[in-house]
Motif scaffolding. Structure first.
Motif, short mmCIF file in Angstrom:
data_model
loop_
_atom_site.label_atom_id
_atom_site.label_comp_id
_atom_site.label_asym_id
_atom_site.label_seq_id
_atom_site.Cartn_x
_atom_site.Cartn_y
_atom_site.Cartn_z
N ILE A 86 6.28 -9.34 10.30
CA ILE A 86 7.07 -9.25 9.35
C ILE A 86 6.64 -9.91 8.29
O ILE A 86 6.34 -10.98 8.22
N VAL A 87 6.17 -9.13 7.21
CA VAL A 87 5.53 -9.82 6.07
C VAL A 87 6.83 -10.61 5.23
O VAL A 87 6.75 -11.52 4.75
N GLY A 88 7.91 -9.84 5.11
CA GLY A 88 9.00 -10.37 4.24
C GLY A 88 10.14 -9.53 4.54
O GLY A 88 10.44 -8.43 5.09
N PHE A 89 11.38 -10.38 4.22
CA PHE A 89 12.69 -9.60 4.02
C PHE A 89 13.10 -9.62 2.80
O PHE A 89 12.50 -10.18 1.98
N MET A 137 1.69 -0.88 4.83
CA MET A 137 3.05 -1.62 5.58
C MET A 137 3.88 -0.50 5.69
O MET A 137 4.01 0.45 5.09
N SER A 138 5.20 -0.98 6.30
CA SER A 138 6.32 -0.05 6.36
C SER A 138 7.61 -0.99 5.96
O SER A 138 7.81 -2.13 6.05
N VAL A 166 6.95 -4.65 6.98
CA VAL A 166 6.28 -4.97 8.35
C VAL A 166 4.78 -4.38 8.54
O VAL A 166 4.65 -3.19 7.74
N TYR A 167 3.97 -5.20 8.93
CA TYR A 167 2.65 -4.97 9.14
C TYR A 167 2.55 -4.66 10.65
O TYR A 167 2.69 -5.64 11.23
N THR A 168 2.02 -3.56 11.02
CA THR A 168 1.68 -3.14 12.54
C THR A 168 0.16 -3.33 12.54
O THR A 168 -0.70 -2.56 12.14
N GLN A 221 6.70 4.47 5.31
CA GLN A 221 5.90 3.97 6.30
C GLN A 221 4.24 3.92 6.23
O GLN A 221 4.01 4.47 5.19
N GLU A 222 3.88 3.25 7.08
CA GLU A 222 2.36 2.79 6.75
C GLU A 222 1.85 4.32 6.68
O GLU A 222 1.84 5.19 7.24
#
Length: 187
Positions: free
Chosen positions: A69-72, A93-94, A59-61, A40-41
């Protein structure tokens, strides 16, 4: 899981059984459940993950609690908060499981040892980094020059199985549009 890693590496560099034994000794396996955070962030991060099975989202919040969503990452992909991993800073990011997921991970210390001991593995990681940079540049250019429909069509063409596995709300967050906007597209 280790055979998956070996096949993945040997797409770029060959390894003897003894070399792969050394490689595998530096990785650890771990399983995660759907919706579980791998990190987690704000956490410290010393691991680089190889996905053997399952699906992840990075994920960036933002300050308004919006998820970007930065990427999968799915099978045969690598994922991490690379800045946090390489610089040993806190994550920005998380990484979250969208499905039950099995990974192999390597610590930064083991990564450095592996690259020092087996130069062909350093070459392997360099090749993976090149492809990652190319993909990131293509995504940035697509965001700058393509409309939502074109970006969605590109995603379908490049990663058709991903589109089948990810809810439209997640795809919309990845493309930087609302779920409603994505739903209006007719492709």
């Amino acid at each position: 899981m280790f055979e998956i890693l070996r096949n993945h590496i040997e797409k770029i560099v060959p390894l003897t059984d003894q070399e792969f034994e050394f490689v595998s000794s530096l990785f650890r396996a771990k399983s995660y459940k759907k919706n579980q955070f791998i990190f987690q962030e704000g956490e410290s991060l010393s691991r680089h993950y190889f996905v053997c099975g399952g699906l992840l989202k990075l994920v960036y919040t933002d300050v308004d609690a919006r998820e970007h969503i930065v990427g999968f990452a799915m099978e045969d992909w690598w994922e991490s908060d690379f800045e946090a991993f390489y610089t040993q800073q806190k994550t920005s990011m998380s990484l979250i499981c969208l499905e039950n997921t099995d990974v192999l991970y390597i610590t930064l210390e083991n990564y450095k040892e592996l690259c020092k001991t087996l130069p062909q593995i350093e070459h392997f990681f360099l090749e993976k980094a090149y492809f990652g940079f190319i993909a990131a540049q293509k995504r940035i250019l697509s965001t700058l020059t393509s409309n939502t429909k074109e970006r969605y069509q590109q995603l379908i063409e490049i990663h058709p199985s991903l589109v089948q596995r990810v809810p439209k709300s997640q795809l919309a967050a990845y493309l930087g549009v609302s779920r409603e906007t994505l739903s209006r597209l007719t492709i």
